[in-house]
Design a protein around this motif. Structure first.
Motif, PDB file in Angstrom:
ATOM      1  N   ILE A   2       0.848  -1.185   0.000  1.00  0.00           N
ATOM      2  CA  ILE A   2       0.000   0.000   0.000  1.00  0.00           C
ATOM      3  C   ILE A   2       0.892   1.247   0.000  1.00  0.00           C
ATOM      4  N   GLU A   3       0.575   2.184  -0.870  1.00  0.00           N
ATOM      5  CA  GLU A   3       1.358   3.420  -0.902  1.00  0.00           C
ATOM      6  C   GLU A   3       1.015   4.266   0.326  1.00  0.00           C
ATOM      7  N   ARG A   4       2.045   4.709   1.006  1.00  0.00           N
ATOM      8  CA  ARG A   4       1.862   5.579   2.165  1.00  0.00           C
ATOM      9  C   ARG A   4       1.439   6.972   1.704  1.00  0.00           C
ATOM     10  N   TRP A   9       2.344  12.507  -1.061  1.00  0.00           N
ATOM     11  CA  TRP A   9       2.645  13.927  -0.865  1.00  0.00           C
ATOM     12  C   TRP A   9       3.998  14.284  -1.466  1.00  0.00           C
ATOM     13  N   GLN A  10       4.991  13.425  -1.246  1.00  0.00           N
ATOM     14  CA  GLN A  10       6.327  13.673  -1.802  1.00  0.00           C
ATOM     15  C   GLN A  10       6.274  13.711  -3.334  1.00  0.00           C
ATOM     16  N   ARG A  11       5.494  12.811  -3.920  1.00  0.00           N
ATOM     17  CA  ARG A  11       5.372  12.775  -5.376  1.00  0.00           C
ATOM     18  C   ARG A  11       4.705  14.046  -5.894  1.00  0.00           C
ATOM     19  N   ARG A  12       3.676  14.518  -5.209  1.00  0.00           N
ATOM     20  CA  ARG A  12       2.994  15.749  -5.630  1.00  0.00           C
ATOM     21  C   ARG A  12       3.926  16.952  -5.565  1.00  0.00           C
ATOM     22  N   VAL A  13       4.725  17.027  -4.515  1.00  0.00           N
ATOM     23  CA  VAL A  13       5.704  18.118  -4.406  1.00  0.00           C
ATOM     24  C   VAL A  13       6.680  18.045  -5.569  1.00  0.00           C
ATOM     25  N   ALA A  14       7.205  16.865  -5.836  1.00  0.00           N
ATOM     26  CA  ALA A  14       8.176  16.699  -6.927  1.00  0.00           C
ATOM     27  C   ALA A  14       7.558  17.044  -8.281  1.00  0.00           C
ATOM     28  N   LEU A  48       4.981   5.886   9.392  1.00  0.00           N
ATOM     29  CA  LEU A  48       4.067   4.981   8.692  1.00  0.00           C
ATOM     30  C   LEU A  48       4.770   3.699   8.243  1.00  0.00           C
ATOM     31  N   ALA A  49       6.003   3.826   7.804  1.00  0.00           N
ATOM     32  CA  ALA A  49       6.764   2.637   7.400  1.00  0.00           C
ATOM     33  C   ALA A  49       6.993   1.713   8.590  1.00  0.00           C
ATOM     34  N   ALA A  50       7.286   2.290   9.739  1.00  0.00           N
ATOM     35  CA  ALA A  50       7.510   1.486  10.950  1.00  0.00           C
ATOM     36  C   ALA A  50       6.227   0.766  11.363  1.00  0.00           C
ATOM     37  N   TYR A  51       5.104   1.440  11.261  1.00  0.00           N
ATOM     38  CA  TYR A  51       3.798   0.843  11.581  1.00  0.00           C
ATOM     39  C   TYR A  51       3.527  -0.362  10.680  1.00  0.00           C
ATOM     40  N   ALA A  52       3.696  -0.166   9.381  1.00  0.00           N
ATOM     41  CA  ALA A  52       3.453  -1.260   8.432  1.00  0.00           C
ATOM     42  C   ALA A  52       4.409  -2.421   8.681  1.00  0.00           C
ATOM     43  N   GLN A  53       5.666  -2.117   8.957  1.00  0.00           N
ATOM     44  CA  GLN A  53       6.655  -3.170   9.200  1.00  0.00           C
ATOM     45  C   GLN A  53       6.346  -3.932  10.489  1.00  0.00           C
ATOM     46  N   TYR A  98      -5.128   4.772   5.388  1.00  0.00           N
ATOM     47  CA  TYR A  98      -3.897   3.984   5.312  1.00  0.00           C
ATOM     48  C   TYR A  98      -3.760   3.060   6.525  1.00  0.00           C
ATOM     49  N   LEU A  99      -3.978   3.588   7.724  1.00  0.00           N
ATOM     50  CA  LEU A  99      -3.852   2.768   8.930  1.00  0.00           C
ATOM     51  C   LEU A  99      -4.811   1.587   8.872  1.00  0.00           C
ATOM     52  N   ASP A 100      -6.021   1.826   8.431  1.00  0.00           N
ATOM     53  CA  ASP A 100      -7.023   0.780   8.273  1.00  0.00           C
ATOM     54  C   ASP A 100      -6.565  -0.241   7.225  1.00  0.00           C
ATOM     55  N   ALA A 101      -6.088   0.245   6.078  1.00  0.00           N
ATOM     56  CA  ALA A 101      -5.674  -0.643   4.986  1.00  0.00           C
ATOM     57  C   ALA A 101      -4.503  -1.539   5.388  1.00  0.00           C
ATOM     58  N   VAL A 102      -3.570  -1.005   6.153  1.00  0.00           N
ATOM     59  CA  VAL A 102      -2.424  -1.805   6.604  1.00  0.00           C
ATOM     60  C   VAL A 102      -2.902  -2.915   7.541  1.00  0.00           C
ATOM     61  N   LEU A 103      -3.823  -2.588   8.427  1.00  0.00           N
ATOM     62  CA  LEU A 103      -4.381  -3.617   9.300  1.00  0.00           C
ATOM     63  C   LEU A 103      -5.076  -4.695   8.476  1.00  0.00           C
ATOM     64  N   THR A 104      -5.863  -4.273   7.516  1.00  0.00           N
ATOM     65  CA  THR A 104      -6.582  -5.226   6.657  1.00  0.00           C
ATOM     66  C   THR A 104      -5.602  -6.111   5.907  1.00  0.00           C
ATOM     67  N   GLU A 105      -4.546  -5.513   5.366  1.00  0.00           N
ATOM     68  CA  GLU A 105      -3.527  -6.283   4.644  1.00  0.00           C
ATOM     69  C   GLU A 105      -2.842  -7.295   5.563  1.00  0.00           C
ATOM     70  N   ALA A 106      -2.763  -6.966   6.850  1.00  0.00           N
ATOM     71  CA  ALA A 106      -2.142  -7.867   7.828  1.00  0.00           C
ATOM     72  C   ALA A 106      -3.111  -8.952   8.314  1.00  0.00           C
ATOM     73  N   GLY A 107      -4.323  -8.950   7.756  1.00  0.00           N
ATOM     74  CA  GLY A 107      -5.283  -9.985   8.105  1.00  0.00           C
ATOM     75  C   GLY A 107      -6.253  -9.630   9.212  1.00  0.00           C
ATOM     76  N   VAL A 108      -6.285  -8.374   9.599  1.00  0.00           N
ATOM     77  CA  VAL A 108      -7.177  -7.934  10.668  1.00  0.00           C
ATOM     78  C   VAL A 108      -8.532  -7.548  10.080  1.00  0.00           C
ATOM     79  N   ASP A 109      -9.592  -8.024  10.698  1.00  0.00           N
ATOM     80  CA  ASP A 109     -10.948  -7.593  10.362  1.00  0.00           C
ATOM     81  C   ASP A 109     -11.189  -6.321  11.176  1.00  0.00           C
TER      82      ASP A 109
END
Length: 131
Positions: A2-4, A9-14, A48-53, A98-109
């Motif tokens: 999942i894109e953070r 935001w970084q891409r939009r700035v660039a 966010l990367a630390a959370y996903a990891q 994003y926080l919700d999607a990462v949980l879902t990807e980790a198998g959390v309902d």
């Protein structure tokens, strides 16, 4: 993966910086760097990367582990926003999704997770969120 939101935001700035450099966007219309300053965006990205990891590294994500991870990431985002005030309505929505999607990807309902605390799914971060 999942894109953070911070990556978006970084891409939009660039993109805006490139458009200004190319002469296709007037400098006074380049707003992205003001909305998402590099230092704050980088700090959000690290959190966010630390959370996903953290969630990806768990063999099974228990409710307790999920809530603990959400609490940690929200408190870390609170600290960033307190220093630099970068999380407005749009960013809040992106971060919560994003926080919700990462949980879902980790198998959390997430619906069941929040229901276990008599909350709606949209209230996942409410206990700790200042932004």
């Amino acid at each position: 993966m999942i894109e953070r939101p911070s990556q978006t935001w970084q891409r939009r700035v660039a993109e805006q910086e490139a458009a200004v450099a190319a002469g296709t966007l007037p400098q006074d219309q380049a707003y992205a760097a003001e909305l998402w300053p590099a230092e704050a965006t980088a700090a959000v990205d690290v959190v966010l990367a630390a959370y996903a990891q953290e969630l990806a590294d768990l063999p099974t994500v228990t409710d307790e582990a999920a809530w603990a991870a959400v609490e940690r990431v929200v408190l870390a985002l609170n600290a960033i926003d307190e220093r630099q005030a970068v999380i407005e309505t749009g960013e809040r929505e992106e971060l919560c999704e994003y926080l919700d999607a990462v949980l879902t990807e980790a198998g959390v309902d997430v619906t069941a997770l929040t229901a276990g605390r008599s909350l709606h799914r949209a209230e996942l971060t409410d206990a700790w969120r200042d932004w």
